[in-house]
Design an enzyme around this catalytic site. Structure first.
Site, PDB file in Angstrom:
ATOM      1  N   PHE A 171     -24.607  29.900  57.457  1.00 31.82           N
ATOM      2  CA  PHE A 171     -25.265  30.832  58.513  1.00 31.82           C
ATOM      3  C   PHE A 171     -25.781  30.199  59.590  1.00 31.82           C
ATOM      4  O   PHE A 171     -26.436  29.004  59.499  1.00 31.82           O
ATOM      5  CB  PHE A 171     -26.154  31.544  57.848  1.00 31.82           C
ATOM      6  CG  PHE A 171     -26.177  32.227  57.404  1.00 31.82           C
ATOM      7  CD1 PHE A 171     -25.207  31.759  55.788  1.00 31.82           C
ATOM      8  CD2 PHE A 171     -26.470  33.714  56.657  1.00 31.82           C
ATOM      9  CE1 PHE A 171     -25.135  33.015  54.842  1.00 31.82           C
ATOM     10  CE2 PHE A 171     -26.066  34.241  56.051  1.00 31.82           C
ATOM     11  CZ  PHE A 171     -25.399  33.919  54.717  1.00 31.82           C
ATOM     12  N   THR A 206     -20.508  31.323  52.933  1.00 31.90           N
ATOM     13  CA  THR A 206     -20.144  31.488  53.555  1.00 31.90           C
ATOM     14  C   THR A 206     -22.080  30.955  54.835  1.00 31.90           C
ATOM     15  O   THR A 206     -22.105  30.540  53.673  1.00 31.90           O
ATOM     16  CB  THR A 206     -21.038  32.919  53.731  1.00 31.90           C
ATOM     17  OG1 THR A 206     -20.463  34.155  54.018  1.00 31.90           O
ATOM     18  CG2 THR A 206     -22.016  33.958  55.585  1.00 31.90           C
TER      19      THR A 206
END
Ligand SMILES: O=C(O)C(=O)C[C@]1(C(=O)O)C=C[C@@H](O)C=C1
Length: 358
Positions: free
Chosen positions: A260, A258
């Site tokens: 960010f 992921t």
């Protein structure tokens, strides 16, 4: 039985530690002096992601071993974080509660001396930063399995904030519970996590009831209160709520990562290892998007991402989120962005920022 060779090595380690300690103290005093200079200059924000990324890249490049370059970066990350805390406390909002991947990402980027503020949702992060209740925010923006976090993209357009950094985090999902997997009847899971573990769940817990929750940490919190319950959550959250790791690493994609974004109100200076994020709208006629992107291609500028989202201003109107390599102030980038801005029906630079270091 005394081992003279071991004793001699430990004595040498103690001597190195003493030198370390002196140098660490000297570095802390220098950081305090830097803080005083910033204070005298009337600076509001003492955190400089451009300078930090340059330090981390340099120590990784100059690393003589035997520690890995990532381990060296982690150590210096904490040294810098402690130094900044001597200058000015840093409030950072993230998607809570404690134990989420967002918390892990925030600590990876800012170090453990930053003051982390958990929030109930991504929108609250933007609101806290916009209202100066937090200096920076950490928001998930895309996952390698599931694609974009659309709410984050929409809020980047809705708020006048800047992207001033990015963090990449390898996402390891674990099945956690207080009971053995054979008695699990329910799995508390965030919708993004559920999508990243879809095959595992279908194979190993096809009969379990899947309960959507607001975050991976809330999943652990709910499982801790449910005798037949389990959660897909982080090791951090499992420890926090007294849950056992029944099965580690259940994400379907072993590269599951992921990304960010760090949001704030600062502009960074070029470091030579930057990204620029834009949101643009093409005029509504054939070939307009191609006309918009061709100056980037002609200038040899690398696009790392393009994503369309409803403009929400009119039905079937779209905006495009572009990530490109380079800083908006780079000589090779600035003129091309001017052309793009002239040709687009809407163009906003969301920020130029150092690329994730490790
Ligand atoms: O050089 C600065 O501006 C500092 O404040 C020092 C320092 C550091 O520890 O090296 C600390 C915090 C900043 O974000 C960047 C670097």
């Amino acid at each position: 039985m005394k081992n003279p060779e071991l004793a001699a090595l430990r004595k040498a380690i103690d001597q190195v530690d003493q030198q370390f300690l002196q140098l660490l103290g000297e570095r802390g005093r220098l950081a305090q002096q830097v803080g005083a200079v910033k204070q005298a200059a009337g600076e509001v924000n003492f955190y400089h992601p451009d300078r930090e990324s340059e330090i981390l890249r340099r120590v990784m490049a100059d690393n003589p071993g035997p520690f890995s370059s990532e381990q060296v970066a982690i150590i210096f990350r904490e040294i810098i974080s402690a130094g900044l805390a001597l200058e000015q406390p840093l409030q950072v909002a993230y998607l809570g509660p404690a134990g989420t991947f967002s918390q892990i990402a925030a600590q990876k980027h800012f170090g453990r001396a930053a003051v982390l503020q958990p929030t109930a949702g991504i929108a609250e992060i933007f609101r806290l930063v916009d209202s100066d209740q937090a200096r920076f925010g950490v928001v998930p923006v895309e996952n390698s399995t599931e694609g974009s976090v659309n709410l984050s993209l929409d809020l980047l357009l809705d708020y006048p904030l800047q992207i001033c950094g990015e963090v990449q985090l390898r996402i390891v999902h674990n099945l956690v519970a207080k009971v053995p997997i054979s008695t699990v009847r329910r799995v508390y899971v965030h919708y993004q996590t559920r999508a990243q573990c879809r095959q595992w769940l279908a194979t190993h817990l096809p009969q379990a009831e899947l309960v959507d929750v607001a975050s991976n940490a809330v999943a652990a919190e709910r499982a801790a209160a449910d005798a037949d319950g389990s959660a897909i959550s982080t090791t951090l959250a499992a420890e926090a709520y007294g849950l056992d790791i029944l099965v580690a690493g259940i994400e379907d994609n072993p590269e599951n990562t992921t990304r960010f974004l760090i949001i704030g109100k600062i502009h960074t200076r070029p470091t030579g290892n930057d990204k620029t994020s834009l949101v643009v709208a093409a005029a509504n006629h054939p070939g307009s998007l191609h006309a918009l992107l061709s100056p980037l291609a002609d200038a040899g500028i690398s696009l790392t991402r393009i994503e369309s989202r409803p403009a929400r201003s009119a039905i079937w109107e779209y905006v495009f989120y572009l990530d490109l390599l380079g800083h908006c102030q780079d000589a090779a980038i600035a003129p091309v962005l001017d052309v793009l801005a002239q040709q687009a029906s809407f163009c906003r630079c969301l920020g130029s920022y150092p690329r994730a270091v490790f």
